[in-house]
Enzyme design. Structure first.
Site, short mmCIF file in Angstrom:
data_model
loop_
_atom_site.label_atom_id
_atom_site.label_comp_id
_atom_site.label_asym_id
_atom_site.label_seq_id
_atom_site.Cartn_x
_atom_site.Cartn_y
_atom_site.Cartn_z
N SER A 48 14.84 -7.50 1.72
CA SER A 48 15.76 -7.03 0.69
C SER A 48 15.59 -5.53 0.49
O SER A 48 15.74 -4.77 1.46
CB SER A 48 15.52 -7.82 -0.60
OG SER A 48 16.62 -7.71 -1.47
N ASP A 197 20.25 -12.57 1.41
CA ASP A 197 18.98 -11.93 1.13
C ASP A 197 17.77 -12.70 1.67
O ASP A 197 17.60 -13.89 1.40
CB ASP A 197 18.85 -11.82 -0.40
CG ASP A 197 17.87 -10.78 -0.85
OD1 ASP A 197 16.76 -10.74 -0.30
OD2 ASP A 197 18.21 -10.02 -1.77
#
Length: 293
Positions: A48, A197
């Site tokens: 991320s 993500d």
């Protein structure tokens, strides 16, 4: 007989939104100032927010002066308009979604697939094209030198995916996929798959560094001791320490205050960077001794 086997080193950079990118960048800048040769890592893992920072570390694009100049300039005219707006993010609602996905999950991958189904059914305000433009603004066009692992999750079946220079995936798409907070940012499509993500498995995915002699793990937030979606940080640290040693650095109280209530808000960048830089300078001796010894 003296052991001449070189010491292997890895850096793990976890998620934390826009604030996390700024904080981790400041932290690393402070550490690099001290003489910690972080650029010499044999592996850098980014999840991320950490994926963007990992790329810039590998590209040699992290220094106090350059980052301060970048943050100070009024770049609204150069950056996509979407880059200056804070996306809507309700932490409580997000955690409720995660809890609902965990209920009834048969295993971690199935739990991640349930999150993926929620993400696929949502309609983020930003287009995928705008998302790629926003993510790509500070990044190099090509994969930098050095082993780099960027994490993501396939929304269709919850499969954990690690992109690297050998994957044949454009760098900006790999980073954007890793940063795609489900139901907030648009899914990133790569070779017919829609990705979200990498933090949906773990905020750090530090288990990827197991087997390295020395591992510096950087996380923006504490992680729970158990997770229905993948290995916890505690579990990963134990794996690393079976054959090597780990140093875990997490954001301090001042840094958490700088993150604010919406870590995706671009307004958090400057205070988060400054807090990270201060913490990096404070921890410099400890990290340098661990890393360079």
């Amino acid at each position: 007989m003296q052991n001449t086997t070189p010491t292997t080193r890895a850096i793990v950079l976890g998620g934390g939104g826009t604030a996390g990118i700024a904080w981790e960048s400041g932290l690393l800048a402070g550490l690099l100032e001290s003489g910690a040769d972080l650029g010499a890592a044999d592996l850098v893992v980014g999840t991320s927010a950490g994926s963007s920072v990992a790329v810039r570390l590998r590209a040699g694009a992290i220094s106090t002066e350059s980052l301060q100049a970048e943050l100070a300039q009024d770049d609204d005219a150069e950056r996509p308009a979407s880059a200056s707006a804070a996306p809507p993010f309700d932490p409580e609602q997000f955690m409720q979604m995660m809890g609902a996905a965990a209920q009834g999950a048969t295993d971690p991958q199935n739990g991640r697939a349930r999150i993926g189904a929620q993400a696929a059914a949502s309609t983020p305000a930003m287009s995928e094209e705008a998302w790629l433009a926003r993510i790509g603004h500070p990044l190099p066009q090509e994969w930098p030198e050095g082993k780099l692992a960027l994490t993501a999750v396939d929304t269709a079946d919850g499969e954990f995916t690690v992109f690297d220079a050998e994957s044949g995936v454009p760098l900006v798409k790999a980073v954007a996929a890793s940063c795609t907070v489900p139901m907030v940012f648009p899914l990133v499509h790569i070779d017919g798959h829609a990705y979200m993500d990498g933090g949906m498995r773990s905020a750090t995915n530090a288990d990827l560094a197991a087997g390295y002699d020395k591992v510096l793990v950087v996380s923006c937030n504490p992680e729970p001791p158990t997770s229905p979606f993948g290995p916890t940080l505690d579990q990963s640290l134990r794996m690393i320490e079976e054959t090597g040693s780990a140093l875990h650095v997490t954001a301090d109280e001042a840094s958490h205050a700088a993150f604010g209530t919406n870590p995706l808000d671009p307004a958090s960048r400057i205070p988060s960077f400054e807090a990270g830089l201060a913490q990096g300078r404070q921890l410099a001796d400890r990290v340098r001794q661990f890393w360079n010894a």
